[in-house]
Design a protein around this motif. Structure first.
Motif, short mmCIF file in Angstrom:
data_model
loop_
_atom_site.label_atom_id
_atom_site.label_comp_id
_atom_site.label_asym_id
_atom_site.label_seq_id
_atom_site.Cartn_x
_atom_site.Cartn_y
_atom_site.Cartn_z
N ARG A 164 7.00 5.80 12.43
CA ARG A 164 6.46 5.29 11.16
C ARG A 164 5.98 6.41 10.25
N HIS A 167 8.76 7.62 8.02
CA HIS A 167 9.13 6.50 7.14
C HIS A 167 8.08 6.32 6.04
N ARG A 171 8.54 6.96 1.95
CA ARG A 171 8.23 5.92 0.98
C ARG A 171 7.26 6.43 -0.08
#
Length: 178
Positions: A164, A167, A171
């Motif tokens: 995560r 990621h 983002r």
């Protein structure tokens, strides 16, 4: 530089270079030529060794620092740890300090009121920062350093890979780049 190095190793004396016309340098004898060739060979070996070490680190660092090397290039992750001294020290640093690793001289110059505040140190070697427009580099550096702080803590304390992290960072970076 490598092209010149390879030419020196291939041709030796400048008179043997293709398309040689004239030079303002002094003439060299065989002993000088031998020293120059030895030196050029030594430089070529150093370049090859550096390349081999970088390849080794690129393969090895993701095993040792999985989260740091997922956030930044493995070589940059290794440089950050080396600059600080240990993964433990890096894990205990706030993100603002991580952001300025390698810019200590500029930071102290700024504190003496003789320069601008640095926005990044070693992190400038990350393509996302160096390739970004100047107005967005500071924001990108803050995002990356925040994720590096978390990544260093995970690598030091738990050694598990957190997918995560990358990621979330991607983002956040995409929002800044709009």
């Amino acid at each position: 530089h490598r092209e010149l190095l390879n030419s020196v190793l291939k041709y030796g004396r400048r008179e043997k270079f293709p398309n040689f016309e004239r030079s303002i340098g002094i003439d060299i004898n065989r002993e000088d030529e031998k020293i120059i060739l030895d030196y050029a060979g030594m430089i070529q070996k150093v370049i090859e060794q550096r390349k081999n070490k970088e390849e080794y680190l690129r393969k090895r660092i993701p095993d040792i620092l999985p989260n740091l090397s997922s956030v930044v290039d493995p070589l940059l992750a290794a440089r950050l740890v080396a600059a600080v001294g240990s993964l433990e020290k890096l894990a205990k640093m706030p993100s603002s300090t991580i952001q300025l690793i390698g810019a200590e001289k500029a930071l102290f110059r700024h504190l003496k009121k003789k320069g601008k505040a640095p926005k990044y140190g070693l992190l400038f070697n990350d393509q996302r920062i160096s390739g970004a427009p100047e107005s967005k580099r500071g924001k990108i550096a803050r995002i990356i350093s925040a994720k590096l702080a978390v990544a260093a803590r995970i690598d030091y304390y738990s050694k598990r890979l957190d997918e995560r992290l990358k990621h979330d960072m991607d983002r956040e970076l995409s929002k800044v780049m709009i």
